[in-house]
Design a protein around this motif. Structure first.
Motif, PDB file in Angstrom:
ATOM      1  N   SER A  41      51.387  39.070  25.675  1.00 35.46           N
ATOM      2  CA  SER A  41      51.653  38.830  24.171  1.00 35.46           C
ATOM      3  C   SER A  41      52.347  39.920  23.483  1.00 35.46           C
ATOM      4  O   SER A  41      52.154  40.945  23.817  1.00 35.46           O
ATOM      5  CB  SER A  41      50.208  38.491  23.447  1.00 35.46           C
ATOM      6  N   ARG A  42      52.916  39.646  22.480  1.00 29.09           N
ATOM      7  CA  ARG A  42      53.528  40.659  21.817  1.00 29.09           C
ATOM      8  C   ARG A  42      52.747  41.774  21.314  1.00 29.09           C
ATOM      9  O   ARG A  42      53.128  42.818  21.343  1.00 29.09           O
ATOM     10  CB  ARG A  42      54.423  40.089  20.413  1.00 29.09           C
ATOM     11  N   ASP A  43      51.764  41.607  20.912  1.00 30.80           N
ATOM     12  CA  ASP A  43      50.895  42.750  20.402  1.00 30.80           C
ATOM     13  C   ASP A  43      50.136  43.284  21.543  1.00 30.80           C
ATOM     14  O   ASP A  43      49.154  44.130  21.283  1.00 30.80           O
ATOM     15  CB  ASP A  43      49.765  42.111  19.343  1.00 30.80           C
ATOM     16  N   GLY A  44      50.324  42.821  22.957  1.00 28.11           N
ATOM     17  CA  GLY A  44      49.623  43.309  23.947  1.00 28.11           C
ATOM     18  C   GLY A  44      48.239  42.820  24.256  1.00 28.11           C
ATOM     19  O   GLY A  44      47.468  43.504  25.021  1.00 28.11           O
ATOM     20  N   SER A  45      47.688  41.995  23.564  1.00 32.14           N
ATOM     21  CA  SER A  45      46.330  41.564  23.614  1.00 32.14           C
ATOM     22  C   SER A  45      46.139  40.754  24.781  1.00 32.14           C
ATOM     23  O   SER A  45      45.064  40.822  25.404  1.00 32.14           O
ATOM     24  CB  SER A  45      45.866  40.953  22.059  1.00 32.14           C
ATOM     25  N   PHE A  46      46.917  39.710  25.165  1.00 24.15           N
ATOM     26  CA  PHE A  46      46.804  38.904  26.078  1.00 24.15           C
ATOM     27  C   PHE A  46      47.788  38.920  27.233  1.00 24.15           C
ATOM     28  O   PHE A  46      48.955  39.172  26.904  1.00 24.15           O
ATOM     29  CB  PHE A  46      46.826  37.317  25.702  1.00 24.15           C
ATOM     30  N   GLU A  47      47.457  38.629  28.333  1.00 22.32           N
ATOM     31  CA  GLU A  47      48.325  38.653  29.396  1.00 22.32           C
ATOM     32  C   GLU A  47      48.413  37.188  30.463  1.00 22.32           C
ATOM     33  O   GLU A  47      47.007  37.087  30.763  1.00 22.32           O
ATOM     34  CB  GLU A  47      48.060  39.918  30.335  1.00 22.32           C
ATOM     35  N   LEU A  48      49.540  36.816  30.828  1.00 23.20           N
ATOM     36  CA  LEU A  48      49.124  35.492  31.745  1.00 23.20           C
ATOM     37  C   LEU A  48      49.797  36.015  33.027  1.00 23.20           C
ATOM     38  O   LEU A  48      51.046  36.656  32.993  1.00 23.20           O
ATOM     39  CB  LEU A  48      50.078  34.561  30.925  1.00 23.20           C
ATOM     40  N   GLY A  49      49.403  35.633  34.060  1.00 24.40           N
ATOM     41  CA  GLY A  49      49.926  35.856  35.474  1.00 24.40           C
ATOM     42  C   GLY A  49      49.405  35.251  36.518  1.00 24.40           C
ATOM     43  O   GLY A  49      48.104  34.679  36.415  1.00 24.40           O
ATOM     44  N   PHE A  50      49.551  35.361  37.753  1.00 28.80           N
ATOM     45  CA  PHE A  50      48.846  35.073  38.801  1.00 28.80           C
ATOM     46  C   PHE A  50      47.824  36.164  39.525  1.00 28.80           C
ATOM     47  O   PHE A  50      48.418  37.263  39.210  1.00 28.80           O
ATOM     48  CB  PHE A  50      50.069  34.998  40.035  1.00 28.80           C
ATOM     49  N   PHE A  51      46.840  35.850  39.980  1.00 26.35           N
ATOM     50  CA  PHE A  51      45.783  36.753  40.398  1.00 26.35           C
ATOM     51  C   PHE A  51      45.034  36.057  41.617  1.00 26.35           C
ATOM     52  O   PHE A  51      45.035  35.069  41.752  1.00 26.35           O
ATOM     53  CB  PHE A  51      45.119  37.257  39.565  1.00 26.35           C
ATOM     54  N   SER A  52      44.653  36.958  42.596  1.00 29.06           N
ATOM     55  CA  SER A  52      43.655  36.518  43.544  1.00 29.06           C
ATOM     56  C   SER A  52      42.337  37.541  43.492  1.00 29.06           C
ATOM     57  O   SER A  52      42.440  38.684  43.743  1.00 29.06           O
ATOM     58  CB  SER A  52      44.250  36.916  44.979  1.00 29.06           C
ATOM     59  N   PRO A  53      41.274  37.010  43.198  1.00 29.96           N
ATOM     60  CA  PRO A  53      40.034  37.541  42.930  1.00 29.96           C
ATOM     61  C   PRO A  53      39.875  38.247  44.350  1.00 29.96           C
ATOM     62  O   PRO A  53      39.597  37.597  45.220  1.00 29.96           O
ATOM     63  CB  PRO A  53      39.045  36.794  42.112  1.00 29.96           C
ATOM     64  N   GLY A  54      39.089  39.399  44.258  1.00 28.45           N
ATOM     65  CA  GLY A  54      38.493  40.098  45.521  1.00 28.45           C
ATOM     66  C   GLY A  54      39.372  39.886  46.635  1.00 28.45           C
ATOM     67  O   GLY A  54      40.629  40.200  46.776  1.00 28.45           O
ATOM     68  N   SER A  55      38.892  39.496  47.804  1.00 28.60           N
ATOM     69  CA  SER A  55      39.501  39.221  48.988  1.00 28.60           C
ATOM     70  C   SER A  55      39.971  37.735  49.169  1.00 28.60           C
ATOM     71  O   SER A  55      40.345  37.647  50.068  1.00 28.60           O
ATOM     72  CB  SER A  55      38.730  39.753  50.127  1.00 28.60           C
ATOM     73  N   ARG A  57      42.003  34.520  49.559  1.00 30.84           N
ATOM     74  CA  ARG A  57      43.585  33.976  49.969  1.00 30.84           C
ATOM     75  C   ARG A  57      44.157  33.409  48.846  1.00 30.84           C
ATOM     76  O   ARG A  57      45.511  32.945  48.963  1.00 30.84           O
ATOM     77  CB  ARG A  57      43.353  33.359  51.349  1.00 30.84           C
ATOM     78  N   ASN A  58      43.375  32.801  47.922  1.00 28.20           N
ATOM     79  CA  ASN A  58      43.771  31.888  46.999  1.00 28.20           C
ATOM     80  C   ASN A  58      44.293  32.468  45.909  1.00 28.20           C
ATOM     81  O   ASN A  58      44.090  33.700  45.311  1.00 28.20           O
ATOM     82  CB  ASN A  58      42.713  30.739  46.221  1.00 28.20           C
ATOM     83  N   CYS A  59      45.548  31.842  45.096  1.00 26.63           N
ATOM     84  CA  CYS A  59      45.989  32.358  43.997  1.00 26.63           C
ATOM     85  C   CYS A  59      45.777  31.751  42.864  1.00 26.63           C
ATOM     86  O   CYS A  59      45.823  30.185  42.887  1.00 26.63           O
ATOM     87  CB  CYS A  59      47.509  32.867  44.355  1.00 26.63           C
ATOM     88  N   TYR A  60      45.644  32.290  41.666  1.00 28.83           N
ATOM     89  CA  TYR A  60      45.186  31.482  40.690  1.00 28.83           C
ATOM     90  C   TYR A  60      46.095  31.996  39.479  1.00 28.83           C
ATOM     91  O   TYR A  60      46.472  32.938  39.392  1.00 28.83           O
ATOM     92  CB  TYR A  60      43.958  31.536  40.162  1.00 28.83           C
ATOM     93  N   LEU A  61      46.482  30.891  38.448  1.00 31.17           N
ATOM     94  CA  LEU A  61      47.059  31.360  37.023  1.00 31.17           C
ATOM     95  C   LEU A  61      45.928  31.545  36.289  1.00 31.17           C
ATOM     96  O   LEU A  61      45.336  30.857  35.908  1.00 31.17           O
ATOM     97  CB  LEU A  61      48.219  30.198  36.729  1.00 31.17           C
TER      98      LEU A  61
END
Length: 99
Positions: A41-55, A57-61
């Motif tokens: 976000s423009r003010d740097g408060s929020f971020e959207l992206g893909f991530f895989s928690p811990g180990s 193999r699944n990818c989440y938005l």
């Protein structure tokens, strides 16, 4: 001519670093958001992206509040909220429709 390889190396390093730190707050119709890149976000408060928690193999938005001292909570009315370090509401999920 002996300086040319150093100039090319610096250009490659710059291009590599800009790819690592790439973040924008806008995604247009003809752009994509590949894994490893985020929208911030423009003010740097929020971020959207893909991530895989811990180990996993699944990818989440996901969307996250970019503050190390924030808390996710359910308030007394049962709504999901994000609280800042001083316990003020940063974000509140409200129910718009009853089904």
């Amino acid at each position: 001519m002996a300086i040319l390889p150093y100039v090319l190396a610096l250009i490659n390093l710059f291009m590599f670093c800009t790819r690592l730190s790439y973040a924008t707050d806008t995604l247009t119709q003809f752009q994509s958001l590949p894994d490893g890149r985020t929208l911030v976000s423009r003010d740097g408060s929020f971020e959207l992206g893909f991530f895989s928690p811990g180990s996993s193999r699944n990818c989440y938005l996901g969307i996250r509040y970019k503050n190390n001292s924030s808390m996710l909570n359910i308030n007394t009315e049962g709504y999901l909220v994000i609280l800042s370090q001083n316990h003020t509401v940063v974000w509140l999920a409200i129910q718009l429709y009853n089904f």
